[in-house]
Design a protein around this motif. Structure first.
Motif, mmCIF file in Angstrom:
data_model
loop_
_atom_site.group_PDB
_atom_site.id
_atom_site.type_symbol
_atom_site.label_atom_id
_atom_site.label_comp_id
_atom_site.label_asym_id
_atom_site.label_seq_id
_atom_site.Cartn_x
_atom_site.Cartn_y
_atom_site.Cartn_z
ATOM 1 N N PHE A 9 20.788 0.605 -41.312
ATOM 2 C CA PHE A 9 21.770 0.788 -42.370
ATOM 3 C C PHE A 9 23.193 0.686 -41.823
ATOM 4 N N GLY A 10 23.350 0.748 -40.516
ATOM 5 C CA GLY A 10 24.675 0.604 -39.926
ATOM 6 C C GLY A 10 25.633 1.731 -40.228
ATOM 7 N N HIS A 11 25.100 2.959 -40.356
ATOM 8 C CA HIS A 11 25.967 4.105 -40.617
ATOM 9 C C HIS A 11 27.006 4.267 -39.504
ATOM 10 N N TRP A 12 28.208 4.677 -39.884
ATOM 11 C CA TRP A 12 29.180 5.112 -38.886
ATOM 12 C C TRP A 12 29.904 6.349 -39.400
ATOM 13 N N THR A 13 30.180 7.261 -38.478
ATOM 14 C CA THR A 13 30.789 8.552 -38.822
ATOM 15 C C THR A 13 31.807 8.925 -37.752
ATOM 16 N N PRO A 14 33.045 9.205 -38.124
ATOM 17 C CA PRO A 14 34.054 9.596 -37.133
ATOM 18 C C PRO A 14 33.848 11.044 -36.685
ATOM 19 N N HIS A 15 32.732 11.285 -35.997
ATOM 20 C CA HIS A 15 32.364 12.629 -35.544
ATOM 21 C C HIS A 15 31.965 12.545 -34.085
ATOM 22 N N GLU A 16 32.276 13.571 -33.332
ATOM 23 C CA GLU A 16 32.045 13.523 -31.884
ATOM 24 C C GLU A 16 30.573 13.428 -31.515
ATOM 25 N N GLN A 17 29.672 13.833 -32.402
ATOM 26 C CA GLN A 17 28.250 13.748 -32.099
ATOM 27 C C GLN A 17 27.641 12.402 -32.450
ATOM 28 N N SER A 18 28.386 11.559 -33.115
ATOM 29 C CA SER A 18 27.897 10.220 -33.445
ATOM 30 C C SER A 18 28.292 9.241 -32.353
ATOM 31 N N LEU A 19 27.384 8.344 -32.021
ATOM 32 C CA LEU A 19 27.702 7.271 -31.083
ATOM 33 C C LEU A 19 28.240 6.038 -31.791
ATOM 34 N N VAL A 20 28.362 6.132 -33.117
ATOM 35 C CA VAL A 20 28.895 5.027 -33.930
ATOM 36 C C VAL A 20 29.983 5.631 -34.813
ATOM 37 N N ARG A 21 31.234 5.533 -34.369
ATOM 38 C CA ARG A 21 32.302 6.298 -35.001
ATOM 39 C C ARG A 21 33.253 5.462 -35.843
ATOM 40 N N SER A 22 33.078 4.154 -35.869
ATOM 41 C CA SER A 22 33.979 3.295 -36.637
ATOM 42 C C SER A 22 33.220 2.087 -37.146
ATOM 43 N N ALA A 23 33.860 1.370 -38.064
ATOM 44 C CA ALA A 23 33.248 0.138 -38.569
ATOM 45 C C ALA A 23 33.056 -0.875 -37.439
ATOM 46 N N ALA A 24 34.018 -0.936 -36.521
ATOM 47 C CA ALA A 24 33.875 -1.852 -35.385
ATOM 48 C C ALA A 24 32.671 -1.472 -34.535
ATOM 49 N N ASP A 25 32.482 -0.160 -34.294
ATOM 50 C CA ASP A 25 31.306 0.286 -33.548
ATOM 51 C C ASP A 25 30.025 -0.171 -34.235
#
Length: 339
Positions: A9-25
């Motif tokens: 699904f390509g989720h991204w979350t600007p949170h320190e526990q996520s390894l995907v924090r931005s749309a670019a990520d």
């Protein structure tokens, strides 16, 4: 041989526990995961499309980028919401991405799922006609897409064109031969599966069905697949369709696996309400590889499908998701006769 791919699904979350924090990520890691999946022996990299959400939205740049970094793996969507799509632009973008991939696209489309905003497709200037529902509009867009993907000319050429034209009516370019047979419809019910077969599209069925008859999810989905294949034979399309199902499968082969998904060993089907109707959601498969082999061997829909898409928790990062995919390909699939 059963094809095994992943669905992100390509989720991204600007949170320190996520390894995907931005749309670019999300975009860059999606490409990296496609590369990693190919390296561990998977057959497909599929991406969900959601608008107005911190997820993947515009699929064709992503598919083209993944095509440039891979050579064998199928690249697809699961699914593109056709309420939002101009079918002619879709055909041009898809044709270009498919040619760049060497004919590896497998495009799942559908009426779409519950949205983040109210009638979001209207912001894209797509409004149902009088007496038409949004689902009707999605099917109308789909019919036009399938028509132009055939590659027949339909537009009258300018008598004084900027560049010389070939004779006859003009088609959309670039045209990718064979792409028409690699269009899938995401069907959430048995009746929609029959319609999918009648339209000559492959069947994509997920971990959710928008109906409930009281039987286990995998049996209801197997009935859906059976009805699809029966309708396909009756339609006489003259070529063999494909069927995919999606599952959440987590082999527990490390302490980290157990910390993340150990509680999912008790997962069961769920029944709930979705857009005003009863829906049945499939369970998550988690356990030691030998236990997963036993459980998946009893899943009638997985047995009936030629393609299994593994839903992956993309926010855990490329390395961990590649580990999940590799575990299924290496530790589960051979014992089931899929490899």
């Amino acid at each position: 041989m059963k094809k095994i791919g992943f669905l992100s699904f390509g989720h991204w979350t600007p949170h320190e526990q996520s390894l995907v924090r931005s749309a670019a990520d999300a975009l860059l890691q999606s490409v990296e995961l496609a590369v990693a999946a190919e390296e561990v022996g998977a057959d497909g990299a599929y991406f969900r499309v959601h608008h107005f959400a911190r997820q993947l939205a515009s699929p064709f740049p992503l598919l083209a980028a993944a095509a440039a970094r891979t050579s064998r793996i199928e690249l697809g969507t699961g699914v593109i919401d056709m309420r939002y799509e101009n079918p002619l632009y879709f055909a041009e973008d898809a044709g270009a991405a498919d040619l760049l991939s060497g004919g590896r696209l497998q495009l799942g489309i559908s009426r779409g799922s519950p949205e983040q905003v109210i009638a979001g497709y209207e912001h894209f200037d797509h409004v149902p006609r009088a007496g038409e529902s949004d689902a009707d509009m999605a099917r109308r867009h789909t019919a036009r897409l399938l028509e132009v993907l055939e590659g027949e000319g339909f537009a009258e050429p300018n008598p004084r064109p900027m560049f010389p034209n070939p004779p006859g009516l003009l088609r959309l370019e670039p045209h990718s031969p064979g792409l028409r047979r690699r269009i899938w419809w995401g069907a959430g019910s048995r009746s929609t599966a029959v319609w999918t077969a009648q339209q000559g599209m492959n069947l994509m069925s997920s971990t959710l069905l928008t109906e409930d008859t009281g039987v286990p999810f995998h049996q209801l989905q197997a009935e859906q697949i059976q009805l699809f294949r029966q309708a396909w034979q009756e339609a006489g399309h003259g070529w063999e369709p494909r069927v995919s199902v999606s599952r959440s499968v987590f082999p527990l082969v490390s302490d980290l696996d157990r910390r993340f998904f150990g509680l999912e060993t008790r997962s069961q089907d769920q029944v709930g309400m979705l857009e005003g109707g009863r829906a049945r959601f499939g369970k998550t498969y988690a356990g030691e590889p030998d236990r997963l082999v036993e459980q998946l061997a009893q899943d009638e829909a997985v047995a009936a499908a030629d393609t299994l898409l593994l839903t992956v928790p993309n926010q855990l990062g490329v390395d961990y998701n590649a580990h999940i995919i590799a575990s299924v390909v290496r530790d589960v699939a051979p014992a089931l006769g899929w490899r």
